[in-house]
Design a protein around this motif. Structure first.
Motif, PDB file in Angstrom:
ATOM      1  N   VAL A 175       0.864  -1.180   0.000  1.00 29.40           N
ATOM      2  CA  VAL A 175       0.000   0.000   0.000  1.00 29.40           C
ATOM      3  C   VAL A 175       0.902   1.233   0.000  1.00 29.40           C
ATOM      4  N   PHE A 176       0.768   2.057  -1.017  1.00 28.16           N
ATOM      5  CA  PHE A 176       1.649   3.217  -1.178  1.00 28.16           C
ATOM      6  C   PHE A 176       0.889   4.481  -0.792  1.00 28.16           C
ATOM      7  N   ALA A 177       1.003   4.828   0.482  1.00 32.55           N
ATOM      8  CA  ALA A 177       0.275   5.989   0.988  1.00 32.55           C
ATOM      9  C   ALA A 177       1.179   7.207   1.148  1.00 32.55           C
ATOM     10  N   ALA A 178       2.462   7.052   0.852  1.00 37.08           N
ATOM     11  CA  ALA A 178       3.386   8.173   1.037  1.00 37.08           C
ATOM     12  C   ALA A 178       3.125   9.277   0.020  1.00 37.08           C
ATOM     13  N   ALA A 179       3.365  10.511   0.444  1.00 31.69           N
ATOM     14  CA  ALA A 179       3.308  11.666  -0.446  1.00 31.69           C
ATOM     15  C   ALA A 179       4.742  11.958  -0.888  1.00 31.69           C
ATOM     16  N   ASP A 228      -7.381   7.020 -14.301  1.00 36.28           N
ATOM     17  CA  ASP A 228      -6.218   7.236 -15.157  1.00 36.28           C
ATOM     18  C   ASP A 228      -4.949   6.730 -14.460  1.00 36.28           C
ATOM     19  N   LYS A 229      -4.852   7.016 -13.168  1.00 38.37           N
ATOM     20  CA  LYS A 229      -3.683   6.619 -12.381  1.00 38.37           C
ATOM     21  C   LYS A 229      -3.575   5.105 -12.252  1.00 38.37           C
ATOM     22  N   LEU A 230      -4.711   4.449 -12.098  1.00 42.03           N
ATOM     23  CA  LEU A 230      -4.756   2.991 -11.986  1.00 42.03           C
ATOM     24  C   LEU A 230      -4.054   2.367 -13.192  1.00 42.03           C
TER      25      LEU A 230
HETATM   26  O1  C5P Z   1       1.358  10.477  -9.356  1.00 41.28           O
HETATM   27  P1  C5P Z   1       0.867  10.705  -7.965  1.00 41.28           P
HETATM   28  O2  C5P Z   1       1.921  11.267  -7.066  1.00 41.28           O
HETATM   29  O3  C5P Z   1      -0.404  11.474  -7.871  1.00 41.28           O
HETATM   30  O4  C5P Z   1       0.520   9.230  -7.458  1.00 41.28           O
HETATM   31  C1  C5P Z   1       0.181   8.995  -6.140  1.00 41.28           C
HETATM   32  C2  C5P Z   1       0.485   7.581  -5.789  1.00 41.28           C
HETATM   33  O5  C5P Z   1       1.770   7.185  -6.264  1.00 41.28           O
HETATM   34  C3  C5P Z   1       0.553   7.372  -4.294  1.00 41.28           C
HETATM   35  O6  C5P Z   1       0.175   6.032  -4.009  1.00 41.28           O
HETATM   36  C4  C5P Z   1       2.021   7.629  -4.003  1.00 41.28           C
HETATM   37  O7  C5P Z   1       2.434   7.014  -2.782  1.00 41.28           O
HETATM   38  C5  C5P Z   1       2.682   6.995  -5.199  1.00 41.28           C
HETATM   39  N1  C5P Z   1       3.954   7.614  -5.599  1.00 41.28           N
HETATM   40  C6  C5P Z   1       5.141   6.922  -5.415  1.00 41.28           C
HETATM   41  N2  C5P Z   1       6.329   7.494  -5.842  1.00 41.28           N
HETATM   42  C7  C5P Z   1       6.332   8.700  -6.431  1.00 41.28           C
HETATM   43  C8  C5P Z   1       5.130   9.407  -6.618  1.00 41.28           C
HETATM   44  C9  C5P Z   1       3.965   8.839  -6.184  1.00 41.28           C
HETATM   45  O8  C5P Z   1       5.133   5.816  -4.868  1.00 41.28           O
HETATM   46  N3  C5P Z   1       7.493   9.228  -6.827  1.00 41.28           N
END
Ligand code: C5P
Length: 226
Positions: free
Chosen positions: A91-95, A158-160
């Motif tokens: 689960v990729f919740a990081a910003a 789109d992101k999916l």
């Molecule tokens: O492209 P965007 O940043 O909107 O996508 C968000 C998703 O992609 C989130 O799940 C975020 O954790 C992940 N992400 C990532 N690595 C990045 C940019 C976003 O894992 N460099």
């Protein structure tokens, strides 16, 4: 068993912002408290999973029963994520910061002398996309987040496709999301679970409740034979 539906499963969660150094005292970052990601890690551990939480700089305590890897930059977060594989679900919740400074200063950049610094930026690796498109080593279930201020569902669909993940948890982080004080840094969240099968819009609820609901969905998905 029903109270620990993720027993025997391994989970990777990313949470918080990344900090991209400009010089030893300055950085670029996104706004992120880490509350939602940490809540997911905690809920997954409570459900019996072996959880690795890769956390950027946050003020939150490490959730109990979780292996926490603390990182600063996106590149460190990617390395830690790859080191945590294999896992059943991620689960990729990081910003994650989209850009970093091409060449961070080794010393504090001084005001004055050389005028205003011109920061050349380069794109950071996309951690979600890198892990979702890995062969071998792709987790069975890959979940991304999409924090949007407009066109929430269209952007999520789109992101999916673009990122190669299975689900997107889309949330409206605009000021008019309907959540007083806003989503970012707050304790409540309004999310839509977007999958290739469709969209589930969940009621506004606490980030802990969102985490428990997501963990229940993950447990159901991992229960089916691969
Ligand atoms: O492209 P965007 O940043 O909107 O996508 C968000 C998703 O992609 C989130 O799940 C975020 O954790 C992940 N992400 C990532 N690595 C990045 C940019 C976003 O894992 N460099």
């Amino acid at each position: 068993p029903t109270s620990r539906p993720l027993a025997g499963k391994t989970l990777l969660v990313t949470s918080g912002p990344t900090h991209e150094p400009i010089d030893p005292v300055r950085y670029i970052a996104n706004r992120s408290s880490g509350k939602q990601g940490h809540a997911i890690a905690a809920a997954a551990a409570a459900a019996g999973a072996a959880v690795t939480l890769i956390s950027g700089p946050v003020t939150l305590a490490d959730p109990p029963g979780v292996t926490v890897v603390h990182v600063e930059s996106a590149r460190d977060m990617l390395a830690a994520a790859e080191a945590a594989l294999p896992v059943d679900a991620a689960v990729f919740a990081a910003a994650v910061a989209d850009w970093r400074v091409a060449t961070a200063g080794a010393q504090k950049i001084k005001k004055g002398a050389a005028g205003t610094p011109q920061l050349a930026l380069v794109e950071n690796p996309d951690i979600l996309k890198t892990i979702a498109t890995r062969t071998p080593g792709r987790p069975r279930l890959v979940v991304g987040f999409a924090a949007e201020t407009e066109n929430v569902l269209a952007n999520a669909r789109d992101k999916l496709a673009r990122k190669g993940c299975d689900w997107i948890v889309a949330n409206d982080v605009s000021a008019d999301s309907g959540i007083a004080g806003g989503v970012m840094g707050g304790d409540r969240n309004s999310v839509h679970l977007v999958t290739t099968d469709g969209v589930d819009s969940w009621p506004v609820q606490s980030k802990d409740a969102v985490a428990r609901a997501l963990v229940a969905r993950i447990a159901a998905a991992l229960k089916d034979p691969a």
